[in-house]
Design an enzyme around this catalytic site. Sequence first.
Site, PDB file in Angstrom:
ATOM      1  N   ASN A  58      39.732  31.621 -45.749  1.00 13.30           N
ATOM      2  CA  ASN A  58      39.445  30.360 -45.067  1.00 13.30           C
ATOM      3  C   ASN A  58      39.135  29.331 -46.142  1.00 13.30           C
ATOM      4  O   ASN A  58      38.052  29.357 -46.731  1.00 13.30           O
ATOM      5  CB  ASN A  58      38.252  30.559 -44.123  1.00 13.30           C
ATOM      6  CG  ASN A  58      37.811  29.263 -43.467  1.00 13.30           C
ATOM      7  OD1 ASN A  58      38.478  28.234 -43.587  1.00 13.30           O
ATOM      8  ND2 ASN A  58      36.687  29.303 -42.771  1.00 13.30           N
ATOM      9  N   GLY A  64      28.338  31.250 -47.704  1.00 15.28           N
ATOM     10  CA  GLY A  64      28.222  30.302 -48.815  1.00 15.28           C
ATOM     11  C   GLY A  64      26.871  30.335 -49.508  1.00 15.28           C
ATOM     12  O   GLY A  64      26.542  29.453 -50.293  1.00 15.28           O
ATOM     13  N   GLU A 122      30.392  36.896 -38.806  1.00 13.34           N
ATOM     14  CA  GLU A 122      29.925  36.145 -39.968  1.00 13.34           C
ATOM     15  C   GLU A 122      28.471  35.746 -39.744  1.00 13.34           C
ATOM     16  O   GLU A 122      28.203  34.746 -39.053  1.00 13.34           O
ATOM     17  CB  GLU A 122      30.765  34.873 -40.163  1.00 13.34           C
ATOM     18  CG  GLU A 122      32.241  35.127 -40.389  1.00 13.34           C
ATOM     19  CD  GLU A 122      32.903  33.961 -41.111  1.00 13.34           C
ATOM     20  OE1 GLU A 122      33.490  34.208 -42.171  1.00 13.34           O
ATOM     21  OE2 GLU A 122      32.819  32.816 -40.634  1.00 13.34           O
ATOM     22  N   SER A 165      29.912  35.530 -48.001  1.00 19.62           N
ATOM     23  CA  SER A 165      29.730  35.862 -49.421  1.00 19.62           C
ATOM     24  C   SER A 165      30.403  37.176 -49.824  1.00 19.62           C
ATOM     25  O   SER A 165      29.871  37.944 -50.629  1.00 19.62           O
ATOM     26  CB  SER A 165      28.243  35.873 -49.795  1.00 19.62           C
ATOM     27  OG  SER A 165      27.673  34.594 -49.556  1.00 19.62           O
ATOM     28  N   LYS A 187      38.676  26.266 -45.864  1.00 20.67           N
ATOM     29  CA  LYS A 187      37.797  25.186 -45.382  1.00 20.67           C
ATOM     30  C   LYS A 187      38.366  23.822 -45.817  1.00 20.67           C
ATOM     31  O   LYS A 187      39.579  23.679 -45.885  1.00 20.67           O
ATOM     32  CB  LYS A 187      36.356  25.432 -45.839  1.00 20.67           C
ATOM     33  CG  LYS A 187      35.877  26.837 -45.427  1.00 20.67           C
ATOM     34  CD  LYS A 187      34.396  27.055 -45.563  1.00 20.67           C
ATOM     35  CE  LYS A 187      34.052  28.480 -45.130  1.00 20.67           C
ATOM     36  NZ  LYS A 187      32.611  28.754 -45.162  1.00 20.67           N
ATOM     37  N   GLU A 215      30.659  26.816 -38.642  1.00 20.79           N
ATOM     38  CA  GLU A 215      30.567  25.411 -39.063  1.00 20.79           C
ATOM     39  C   GLU A 215      31.026  24.484 -37.945  1.00 20.79           C
ATOM     40  O   GLU A 215      30.522  23.376 -37.791  1.00 20.79           O
ATOM     41  CB  GLU A 215      31.387  25.209 -40.356  1.00 20.79           C
ATOM     42  CG  GLU A 215      30.657  25.838 -41.542  1.00 20.79           C
ATOM     43  CD  GLU A 215      31.549  26.391 -42.632  1.00 20.79           C
ATOM     44  OE1 GLU A 215      32.729  26.030 -42.699  1.00 20.79           O
ATOM     45  OE2 GLU A 215      31.039  27.208 -43.427  1.00 20.79           O
ATOM     46  N   HIS A 247      34.438  29.009 -35.593  1.00 22.86           N
ATOM     47  CA  HIS A 247      33.703  29.208 -36.844  1.00 22.86           C
ATOM     48  C   HIS A 247      32.312  28.580 -36.724  1.00 22.86           C
ATOM     49  O   HIS A 247      32.147  27.557 -36.073  1.00 22.86           O
ATOM     50  CB  HIS A 247      34.486  28.584 -38.010  1.00 22.86           C
ATOM     51  CG  HIS A 247      33.937  28.979 -39.337  1.00 22.86           C
ATOM     52  ND1 HIS A 247      32.830  28.373 -39.892  1.00 22.86           N
ATOM     53  CD2 HIS A 247      34.300  29.957 -40.205  1.00 22.86           C
ATOM     54  CE1 HIS A 247      32.562  28.959 -41.048  1.00 22.86           C
ATOM     55  NE2 HIS A 247      33.436  29.915 -41.265  1.00 22.86           N
TER      56      HIS A 247
HETATM   57  P1  13P Z   1      31.849  32.426 -47.919  1.00 22.32           P
HETATM   58  O1  13P Z   1      32.755  33.579 -48.283  1.00 22.32           O
HETATM   59  O2  13P Z   1      31.978  31.254 -48.845  1.00 22.32           O
HETATM   60  O3  13P Z   1      30.432  32.878 -47.721  1.00 22.32           O
HETATM   61  O4  13P Z   1      32.360  31.881 -46.490  1.00 22.32           O
HETATM   62  C1  13P Z   1      32.551  32.754 -45.446  1.00 22.32           C
HETATM   63  C2  13P Z   1      33.193  32.022 -44.342  1.00 22.32           C
HETATM   64  O5  13P Z   1      32.611  31.163 -43.711  1.00 22.32           O
HETATM   65  C3  13P Z   1      34.597  32.348 -44.034  1.00 22.32           C
HETATM   66  O6  13P Z   1      34.991  31.804 -42.827  1.00 22.32           O
END
Ligand code: 13P
Length: 251
Positions: free
Chosen positions: A9, A173, A167, A213, A11, A97, A95
């Site tokens: 992803n 992150g 997740e 992560s 982003k 976010e 997601h």
């Molecule tokens: P990270 O791997 O940066 O923690 O992000 C995970 C994520 O949100 C994938 O959709």
Amino acid sequence: MRKNIIAGNWKMNKTVEEAVELANAIKLELADCKDVDVVLCPPFTALKAVSDVISETLINVGSQNMSSEDEGAYTGEISHTMLKELFVRYVILGHSERREYYKETDFWINKKVKKALDKNLRPILCVGEKLEDREAGSTESVVEVQVREGLKDIPVSAYTELVIAYEPVWAIGTGKTATSEQAQEVHAFIRSIVKDMVGAEAADAVRIQYGGSMKPGNAPELLAQPDIDGGLIGGAALDATSFAGIVKAGM
Ligand code: 13P
């Protein structure tokens, strides 16, 4: 036996030029990867360019969102038709976010999941608890609602197509990965919810990715867990060597 699925992803990162460079570097490593389903999810603006790079490989392209509607007056939205035109196969939906910053609710996420399946796109439904939920001992109740509502009225036959991504929001992150035991516990719980909803066969078939992560260093242990069937990768997916390292851990 479920095949691992590792999705990157990206982003809101990468211009078209940068996306092409990254996709080419990943292609060099993973073009013929048969043992793991590999999915690249660049921003909308780079979907076409990335699709062009990976055409004639086994790598798939996914989008990071999709409208629940077919067409019309929905400013800023992207439809299934527009995505399919760019050879998109997977769509990340719900997601954390999008839930957090754009107030997406389980009701709308469920509409999107249904639309995607109806149009032969494969949804990756994201679920996961926040730190305060975990600290309050509410991880299971929060995740259960997201799974039951997100997959409400989905036919049992769709569970071989759709993917669930667990997740934990506190691990995204942050560099804080759930331990493999913590992740396995929630994955097994999600599978038990699916079993309760649609039966053992679908629960056994549905793939559940871990995200938060994930890196080449922790991927082998996470992917060795019986109910973890791949990863949804953020930061480490922006580097071809790291992403390929995670995919190789899943082979
Ligand atoms: P990270 O791997 O940066 O923690 O992000 C995970 C994520 O949100 C994938 O959709």
